[in-house]
Design a protein around this motif. Sequence first.
Motif, PDB file in Angstrom:
ATOM      1  N   ARG A 132       0.815  -1.224   0.000  1.00 37.99           N
ATOM      2  CA  ARG A 132       0.000   0.000   0.000  1.00 37.99           C
ATOM      3  C   ARG A 132       0.846   1.270   0.000  1.00 37.99           C
ATOM      4  O   ARG A 132       0.352   2.358  -0.177  1.00 37.99           O
ATOM      5  N   LEU A 133       2.177   1.094   0.278  1.00 38.55           N
ATOM      6  CA  LEU A 133       3.031   2.277   0.459  1.00 38.55           C
ATOM      7  C   LEU A 133       4.463   1.903   0.068  1.00 38.55           C
ATOM      8  O   LEU A 133       4.895   0.776   0.349  1.00 38.55           O
ATOM      9  N   ASP A 134       5.167   2.802  -0.579  1.00 31.64           N
ATOM     10  CA  ASP A 134       6.591   2.528  -0.860  1.00 31.64           C
ATOM     11  C   ASP A 134       7.310   2.318   0.478  1.00 31.64           C
ATOM     12  O   ASP A 134       7.148   3.106   1.411  1.00 31.64           O
ATOM     13  N   ILE A 135       8.072   1.251   0.563  1.00 29.52           N
ATOM     14  CA  ILE A 135       8.751   0.915   1.831  1.00 29.52           C
ATOM     15  C   ILE A 135       9.575   2.097   2.330  1.00 29.52           C
ATOM     16  O   ILE A 135       9.621   2.385   3.529  1.00 29.52           O
ATOM     17  N   LEU A 136      10.178   2.836   1.410  1.00 26.14           N
ATOM     18  CA  LEU A 136      11.056   3.942   1.811  1.00 26.14           C
ATOM     19  C   LEU A 136      10.279   5.084   2.469  1.00 26.14           C
ATOM     20  O   LEU A 136      10.888   5.981   3.061  1.00 26.14           O
ATOM     21  N   ASP A 137       8.951   5.058   2.354  1.00 29.05           N
ATOM     22  CA  ASP A 137       8.129   6.122   2.967  1.00 29.05           C
ATOM     23  C   ASP A 137       7.532   5.719   4.308  1.00 29.05           C
ATOM     24  O   ASP A 137       6.842   6.511   4.948  1.00 29.05           O
ATOM     25  N   VAL A 138       7.776   4.493   4.745  1.00 33.09           N
ATOM     26  CA  VAL A 138       7.220   4.044   6.035  1.00 33.09           C
ATOM     27  C   VAL A 138       7.932   4.789   7.168  1.00 33.09           C
ATOM     28  O   VAL A 138       9.164   4.794   7.233  1.00 33.09           O
ATOM     29  N   VAL A 139       7.157   5.417   8.034  1.00 38.16           N
ATOM     30  CA  VAL A 139       7.739   6.138   9.177  1.00 38.16           C
ATOM     31  C   VAL A 139       7.903   5.150  10.329  1.00 38.16           C
ATOM     32  O   VAL A 139       6.909   4.642  10.853  1.00 38.16           O
ATOM     33  N   PRO A 140       9.139   4.878  10.751  1.00 37.92           N
ATOM     34  CA  PRO A 140       9.341   3.875  11.809  1.00 37.92           C
ATOM     35  C   PRO A 140       8.781   4.335  13.150  1.00 37.92           C
ATOM     36  O   PRO A 140       8.785   5.527  13.464  1.00 37.92           O
ATOM     37  N   THR A 141       8.317   3.370  13.936  1.00 39.07           N
ATOM     38  CA  THR A 141       7.881   3.669  15.307  1.00 39.07           C
ATOM     39  C   THR A 141       8.753   2.955  16.325  1.00 39.07           C
ATOM     40  O   THR A 141       8.673   3.229  17.515  1.00 39.07           O
ATOM     41  N   ASP A 142       9.591   2.016  15.833  1.00 34.54           N
ATOM     42  CA  ASP A 142      10.444   1.224  16.734  1.00 34.54           C
ATOM     43  C   ASP A 142      11.634   0.721  15.931  1.00 34.54           C
ATOM     44  O   ASP A 142      11.507   0.428  14.743  1.00 34.54           O
ATOM     45  N   ILE A 143      12.805   0.605  16.588  1.00 31.14           N
ATOM     46  CA  ILE A 143      14.001   0.223  15.820  1.00 31.14           C
ATOM     47  C   ILE A 143      13.913  -1.212  15.295  1.00 31.14           C
ATOM     48  O   ILE A 143      14.592  -1.561  14.344  1.00 31.14           O
ATOM     49  N   HIS A 144      13.072  -2.036  15.908  1.00 31.01           N
ATOM     50  CA  HIS A 144      12.929  -3.431  15.452  1.00 31.01           C
ATOM     51  C   HIS A 144      11.586  -3.668  14.772  1.00 31.01           C
ATOM     52  O   HIS A 144      11.135  -4.803  14.649  1.00 31.01           O
ATOM     53  N   GLN A 145      10.988  -2.577  14.279  1.00 31.42           N
ATOM     54  CA  GLN A 145       9.678  -2.683  13.625  1.00 31.42           C
ATOM     55  C   GLN A 145       9.713  -3.624  12.430  1.00 31.42           C
ATOM     56  O   GLN A 145      10.710  -3.685  11.710  1.00 31.42           O
ATOM     57  N   ARG A 146       8.617  -4.365  12.233  1.00 29.58           N
ATOM     58  CA  ARG A 146       8.493  -5.257  11.074  1.00 29.58           C
ATOM     59  C   ARG A 146       7.544  -4.621  10.056  1.00 29.58           C
ATOM     60  O   ARG A 146       6.637  -3.881  10.418  1.00 29.58           O
ATOM     61  N   VAL A 147       7.744  -4.949   8.797  1.00 28.20           N
ATOM     62  CA  VAL A 147       6.863  -4.459   7.726  1.00 28.20           C
ATOM     63  C   VAL A 147       6.652  -5.545   6.670  1.00 28.20           C
ATOM     64  O   VAL A 147       7.490  -6.437   6.531  1.00 28.20           O
ATOM     65  N   PRO A 148       5.552  -5.425   5.915  1.00 25.38           N
ATOM     66  CA  PRO A 148       5.404  -6.291   4.748  1.00 25.38           C
ATOM     67  C   PRO A 148       6.429  -5.872   3.700  1.00 25.38           C
ATOM     68  O   PRO A 148       6.703  -4.675   3.555  1.00 25.38           O
ATOM     69  N   VAL A 149       6.991  -6.825   2.986  1.00 26.34           N
ATOM     70  CA  VAL A 149       8.054  -6.515   2.024  1.00 26.34           C
ATOM     71  C   VAL A 149       7.737  -7.136   0.670  1.00 26.34           C
ATOM     72  O   VAL A 149       7.565  -8.357   0.548  1.00 26.34           O
ATOM     73  N   ILE A 150       7.589  -6.261  -0.330  1.00 26.28           N
ATOM     74  CA  ILE A 150       7.397  -6.701  -1.721  1.00 26.28           C
ATOM     75  C   ILE A 150       8.348  -5.850  -2.542  1.00 26.28           C
ATOM     76  O   ILE A 150       8.248  -4.604  -2.519  1.00 26.28           O
ATOM     77  N   LEU A 151       9.321  -6.463  -3.206  1.00 30.92           N
ATOM     78  CA  LEU A 151      10.268  -5.634  -3.955  1.00 30.92           C
ATOM     79  C   LEU A 151      10.882  -6.418  -5.123  1.00 30.92           C
ATOM     80  O   LEU A 151      10.869  -7.651  -5.144  1.00 30.92           O
ATOM     81  N   GLY A 152      11.370  -5.636  -6.110  1.00 37.00           N
ATOM     82  CA  GLY A 152      12.001  -6.244  -7.276  1.00 37.00           C
ATOM     83  C   GLY A 152      11.639  -5.531  -8.554  1.00 37.00           C
ATOM     84  O   GLY A 152      11.549  -4.297  -8.585  1.00 37.00           O
ATOM     85  N   SER A 153      11.424  -6.288  -9.622  1.00 42.26           N
ATOM     86  CA  SER A 153      11.164  -5.726 -10.957  1.00 42.26           C
ATOM     87  C   SER A 153       9.972  -4.779 -10.928  1.00 42.26           C
ATOM     88  O   SER A 153       8.894  -5.133 -10.418  1.00 42.26           O
ATOM     89  N   ALA A 154      10.152  -3.581 -11.488  1.00 41.08           N
ATOM     90  CA  ALA A 154       9.166  -2.493 -11.333  1.00 41.08           C
ATOM     91  C   ALA A 154       7.768  -2.890 -11.791  1.00 41.08           C
ATOM     92  O   ALA A 154       6.776  -2.599 -11.108  1.00 41.08           O
ATOM     93  N   LYS A 155       7.668  -3.575 -12.947  1.00 37.72           N
ATOM     94  CA  LYS A 155       6.329  -3.898 -13.461  1.00 37.72           C
ATOM     95  C   LYS A 155       5.611  -4.931 -12.587  1.00 37.72           C
ATOM     96  O   LYS A 155       4.386  -4.883 -12.435  1.00 37.72           O
ATOM     97  N   GLU A 156       6.373  -5.838 -12.005  1.00 43.00           N
ATOM     98  CA  GLU A 156       5.750  -6.846 -11.125  1.00 43.00           C
ATOM     99  C   GLU A 156       5.290  -6.188  -9.826  1.00 43.00           C
ATOM    100  O   GLU A 156       4.211  -6.483  -9.330  1.00 43.00           O
TER     101      GLU A 156
END
Length: 317
Positions: A281-305
């Motif tokens: 739902r959001l570019d990972i680089l725009d996620v504002v951290p709330t904790d140094i060990h925070q977890r996030v969903p991760v989807i990354l790689g080829s732009a079209k995919e």
Amino acid sequence: MTTTLAQWLAAQPVDPKLASVVASMAAASIDIAAELRTASIAGHTGLAGQTNVQGEAQKALDVISNDIVLKHIEQNPEISILVSEELDEAVTFDNGGAYLVATDPLDGSSNLDVNVTVGTIFSVLPSAGGLLQTGRAQLAAGYAAYGPATSLVLTFGTSVAVFTLNQNGEFVLTADNPRIPEASAEYAINTARERFWDEPTRRYVTENVAGETGSAGKRYNMRWVGSMVADIHRIMMRGGIFLYPLDSETVSKGGRLRLLYEANPMALLMQAAGGRSTTGRLDILDVVPTDIHQRVPVILGSAKEVARVEGLYRSLD
Ligand code: P6P
């Protein structure tokens, strides 16, 4: 004519003090690689009898790798803060250093017993920004992949360089500015978690499995090493998409993989190589951290995919 890491760093248009931070992490990765080569002989792949902040059993090498990183960090006065997956709290050094390093010293360590590629991941940020900066604030990022060869993959944000450790224990440049193909037909996801998936993930994988007989219109292949650095390096070198999405089991923790020292550095590297990253739902680089060990969903790689997955989240949310 080979280009050594030292020569490449000296030629980069960045503050030499920032370059020295990357050099420190590269030196740590050389020491970690040496440890891994003989770990099973030294009996180091067993449990260390301790647990980390996530309550995961620490393998001896997690602790050893973290100690190695700490040794190199302590020796560099430009680094004043260390965040590590293996340390409950951030470590600060009273040296006025301008840089913060966030690292997973040994990611994928559950693969050590079976000699599968593991890695060290790191992110460099301005220490003045504090512990909870978005990934956009990163000044550098990189990973070491301890596989058949020891690779070091680096970015200062605009392009990527790949180095290989030679017989003399020196990193030499082996790929300059690799580009991740926009399109790909290879995806990486742990399909054993299907029963936990949300609808966008389920739809994406179903379309890929249908291949040329379905809406994707082409045949896909699936690869899942279970070691993030190994899966990401494959994508860095030949394209593809990596998915560890939010699912019904990980939603309570915010995801599986950590933001500061896994998702953010990998997202910066992907972007610098022409790829993309998203939580869905959001570019990972725009996620504002709330904790140094925070977890996030991760989807990354080829732009079209990645765009295809984001499109499914938009349409099915
Ligand atoms: P699963 C390794 O433990 C790790 O943190 C990543 O390196 C890897 O991508 C992921 O977990 C594997 O997770 O659920 O397939 O074991």
